[in-house]
Design an enzyme around this catalytic site. Structure first.
Site, PDB file in Angstrom:
ATOM      1  CG  HIS A 101      39.165  41.206  43.379  1.00  0.00           C
ATOM      2  ND1 HIS A 101      38.053  41.861  43.886  1.00  0.00           N
ATOM      3  CD2 HIS A 101      39.429  40.215  44.263  1.00  0.00           C
ATOM      4  CE1 HIS A 101      37.680  41.295  45.010  1.00  0.00           C
ATOM      5  NE2 HIS A 101      38.495  40.283  45.260  1.00  0.00           N
ATOM      6  CG  ASP A 131      36.109  44.165  42.195  1.00  0.00           C
ATOM      7  OD1 ASP A 131      36.578  43.380  41.343  1.00  0.00           O
ATOM      8  OD2 ASP A 131      36.370  44.074  43.411  1.00  0.00           O
ATOM      9  CB  SER A 209      36.322  38.307  46.779  1.00  0.00           C
ATOM     10  OG  SER A 209      37.054  39.079  47.689  1.00  0.00           O
TER      11      SER A 209
END
Length: 361
Positions: A101, A131, A209
């Site tokens: 993402h 992911d 992230s």
């Protein structure tokens, strides 16, 4: 940004005034008391020394990733949008791992390591269902330092962990915590979840992230991926993809550009319809010819008679009540391995063994 002459002159005067204040502060003021003596600090405590050493060794392997995307602003208009996240050096060839993402839809990817200069990179592999993504540096620095790998299979709740990343664009921020829980599930794409996810209370915020979660030995044990928070900032509940899964998926992304998709050759009935009917398990809408499911004799739902056929309720003895948990269990088994399914038909249960295949091959 270029400064106009008037703005440039004002800036020069401000800088000179600031420098004068700093110089004045360095000289003693007549009649003022002497500054207090500084108390010697002494050596850092053992756990502080360990953290400092861990950061010094791991930080050069942590990447600051910025992206540029094109987003629609109207029916016929679009504008460039920027994003940011974290990553880490996987190998000496210049592969950097991050979350999918972070780089999703990016037309340009820039990676910053020890140097202040940004290095162009391109996405060479992506696995939305996990992911995870891999980008390749266009120019590989000489002293590139791959991050040491650990294991997530032997983690214990309560053991110390640290996260390094770039929350809110603040490069290489270290936070400390513990493993709060294990074997969590993290939704990714439709009907898919990553199993075995690590929960931690180490502060994780937007921008973390794709960054590494490390054990106290400085080894990678997870990839920081998500937080659970009403405010969108750290609330002490963060999630990381386990390194054992990462170490299985990333080499495939590097060589093939995509990850395998475990399956048995069935098309399931939509989960919302199954839930509405009050059925716990996976109802089969179609069995592909020649697939492991067909070879095992699995029967699909018959729309004409209303016969449910075989309802999958467990994989290797682990209960599956939804399509998401079924997919997670197949992923746990892995492609080319054998799974034992527990299926129900007409109120009776039986077990069948079949091979898990890659639906993308």
């Amino acid at each position: 940004m270029l400064l106009s002459p008037s703005r440039g002159g004002l800036l020069s005067r401000v800088l000179l005034f600031t420098a004068a204040l700093s110089a004045a502060a360095a000289w003693p003021v007549p009649g003022a008391a002497d500054p207090r003596a500084v108390t010697p600090r002494g050596a850092l405590l053992a756990h502080e020394q360990a953290l400092v050493r861990l950061f010094d060794e791991a930080a050069p392997s942590v990447a600051y990733i910025t992206t540029e995307q094109v987003r629609a602003t109207g029916l016929f208009t679009a504008a460039a949008a920027q994003g940011a996240g974290s990553g880490f050096v996987w190998d000496a060839a210049g592969h950097v791992v991050t979350n999918y993402h972070v780089v999703e839809g990016a037309r340009r990817v820039l990676v910053r390591l020890d140097s202040a200069d940004a290095i162009e990179a391109r996405v060479i592999g992506a696995a939305p269902e996990y992911d995870l993504a891999v980008v390749k540096l266009a120019k590989v620095p000489r002293a590139l330092r791959p991050i040491p790998l650990g294991s997530s299979g032997d983690l214990r709740i309560g053991q110390a962990v640290v996260a390094i990343g770039n929350p809110f664009g603040l490069q290489r921020t270290l936070t400390q915590g513990i493993v709060s829980a294990l074997d969590r599930e993290l939704p990714t794409t439709d009907f898919r979840e990553v199993a075995g996810v690590i929960q931690t209370d180490a502060a994780i915020n937007p921008g973390n992230s794709g960054g590494p979660l490390l054990d106290s030995a400085g080894r990678l044990i997870g990839v920081n991926t998500a937080i659970r928070s009403a405010s969108g900032s750290s609330a002490g509940v963060g999630f990381a993809i386990p390194v054992d899964l990462v170490n299985r998926i990333v080499p495939v992304l590097i060589t093939r550009g995509r990850a395998p998709l475990p399956g048995i050759g069935i098309t399931p009935v939509r989960p919302d319809l199954v839930a509405r009917a009050g059925i716990a398990g996976v109802v089969i809408a179609r069995v592909g010819p020649g697939t492991p499911a067909a070879q095992a004799g699995l029967q699909s739902f018959d729309q004409r008679s209303g016969d449910l056929g075989d309802v999958i309720v467990a994989v290797n003895g682990r209960r599956v009540e939804t399509l998401s948990t079924f997919v997670s269990e197949l992923d746990r088994v892995g492609v080319d391995n054998t799974a034992e399914l527990t299926v129900e038909r007409g109120g009776k249960q039986r077990r069948v063994r079949l091979r898990v295949i890659d639906l993308r091959s």
